[in-house]
Write a protein that holds these residues in place. Structure first.
Motif, PDB file in Angstrom:
ATOM      1  N   ASP A  77       0.825  -1.213   0.000  1.00 13.41           N
ATOM      2  CA  ASP A  77       0.000   0.000   0.000  1.00 13.41           C
ATOM      3  C   ASP A  77       0.856   1.258   0.000  1.00 13.41           C
ATOM      4  O   ASP A  77       0.532   2.245  -0.680  1.00 13.41           O
ATOM      5  CB  ASP A  77      -0.927   0.008   1.217  1.00 13.41           C
ATOM      6  CG  ASP A  77      -2.014  -1.057   1.135  1.00 13.41           C
ATOM      7  OD1 ASP A  77      -2.303  -1.518   0.023  1.00 13.41           O
ATOM      8  OD2 ASP A  77      -2.562  -1.425   2.199  1.00 13.41           O
ATOM      9  N   THR A  80       2.578   1.777  -3.423  1.00 15.68           N
ATOM     10  CA  THR A  80       1.572   2.214  -4.390  1.00 15.68           C
ATOM     11  C   THR A  80       1.185   3.669  -4.155  1.00 15.68           C
ATOM     12  O   THR A  80       1.010   4.444  -5.110  1.00 15.68           O
ATOM     13  CB  THR A  80       0.327   1.312  -4.307  1.00 15.68           C
ATOM     14  OG1 THR A  80       0.720  -0.048  -4.532  1.00 15.68           O
ATOM     15  CG2 THR A  80      -0.709   1.715  -5.339  1.00 15.68           C
ATOM     16  N   LEU A  99       7.814  -3.908  -4.982  1.00 17.51           N
ATOM     17  CA  LEU A  99       6.499  -4.461  -5.278  1.00 17.51           C
ATOM     18  C   LEU A  99       6.610  -5.824  -5.953  1.00 17.51           C
ATOM     19  O   LEU A  99       5.791  -6.715  -5.713  1.00 17.51           O
ATOM     20  CB  LEU A  99       5.716  -3.495  -6.176  1.00 17.51           C
ATOM     21  CG  LEU A  99       5.161  -2.235  -5.497  1.00 17.51           C
ATOM     22  CD1 LEU A  99       4.588  -1.280  -6.534  1.00 17.51           C
ATOM     23  CD2 LEU A  99       4.094  -2.591  -4.460  1.00 17.51           C
ATOM     24  N   VAL A 152      -0.943  -5.679  -7.857  1.00 16.73           N
ATOM     25  CA  VAL A 152       0.413  -5.153  -7.683  1.00 16.73           C
ATOM     26  C   VAL A 152       1.173  -5.213  -9.010  1.00 16.73           C
ATOM     27  O   VAL A 152       1.871  -4.262  -9.387  1.00 16.73           O
ATOM     28  CB  VAL A 152       1.155  -5.940  -6.584  1.00 16.73           C
ATOM     29  CG1 VAL A 152       2.641  -5.587  -6.584  1.00 16.73           C
ATOM     30  CG2 VAL A 152       0.553  -5.641  -5.213  1.00 16.73           C
ATOM     31  N   THR A 155       0.153  -2.469 -11.205  1.00 15.95           N
ATOM     32  CA  THR A 155       0.773  -1.211 -10.765  1.00 15.95           C
ATOM     33  C   THR A 155       2.197  -1.107 -11.297  1.00 15.95           C
ATOM     34  O   THR A 155       2.621  -0.054 -11.780  1.00 15.95           O
ATOM     35  CB  THR A 155       0.782  -1.134  -9.227  1.00 15.95           C
ATOM     36  OG1 THR A 155      -0.572  -1.153  -8.737  1.00 15.95           O
ATOM     37  CG2 THR A 155       1.461   0.145  -8.749  1.00 15.95           C
TER      38      THR A 155
END
Length: 224
Positions: A77, A80, A99, A152, A155
């Protein structure tokens, strides 16, 4: 100067492997403030308590501390948040590497299922063991580890578009969707892979998988 001194002190704690103590300092330095006008306006405009450069560094190293403590749930989190709030952050590559480590860990149950499925096809196993859906440890999401890993990976691919982490994320996303028989999604990722990384050693594999996906996708009676 005061902020720099606090950051240096927290980084020394990291060097001494006192990650929990360092995380507290980085967390404090990455706080946001809300002014009176922001409250009257619904709290939509918030800004860091510290200068942007300090905020950027603090939030990145907060994520690093969480990752090094195997608190992957919170670390994902925080990484991100940094990538979304500061799209041009100088920590893009390192955040994507962090990540990737998290997503790779969350995909361990999926890899085990893939291995067991291959054994089943070869007649060495009667059935594939279902993956555990709920988790309580901080190194895994509360539920649906694969789904969180896919988020993830998306992202990573959207922020490291032509970088090495983005390349790995694309191929991994294609492989997961192919295994789950989501051939249209898998074809999208494999196509993106060979278009963005045509000189990659795995580009020919992506083309082959893309062709297979197109063959396996059904389009109904009109297509037939």
């Amino acid at each position: 100067p005061k902020s720099r001194e606090e950051l240096d002190g927290a980084q020394r704690l990291m060097q001494d492997k006192k990650f929990a103590d360092a995380e507290k300092i980085f967390d404090q330095m990455s706080k946001m403030e809300t002014g009176l006008l922001d409250i009257l306006d619904g709290g939509g405009r918030r800004k860091p308590l510290n200068p942007l450069a300090v905020y950027e560094e603090a939030i990145f190293y907060k994520a690093e501390c969480q990752r090094l403590q195997k608190n992957y749930r919170d670390a994902a989190d925080t990484y991100t948040k940094l990538l979304v709030e500061i799209p041009q952050t100088r920590y893009t590559q390192r955040s994507c590497q962090g990540l990737w480590e998290i997503a790779d860990h969350w995909l361990e149950p999926t890899r085990r299922q893939m291995d067991e499925y291959q054994e089943q096809l070869n007649g060495k196993r009667y059935m594939v063991t279902p993956a555990m859906y709920f988790h309580v440890n901080k190194d895994m999401p509360w539920m649906d580890a694969e789904g969180h890993a896919v988020n993830v990976l998306n992202t990573i691919r959207s922020h490291d578009i032509r970088g090495p982490m983005g390349e790995r994320a694309l191929f991994c996303l294609g492989t997961i969707n192919f295994f789950r028989k989501e051939y249209k999604e898998a074809d999208f990722y494999f196509t993106e892979y060979y278009q963005r990384h045509p000189n990659s050693p795995d580009a020919h594999k992506a083309v082959r998988q893309s062709v297979i996906c197109k063959q396996l996708m059904t389009g109904g009676s009109v297509y037939d």
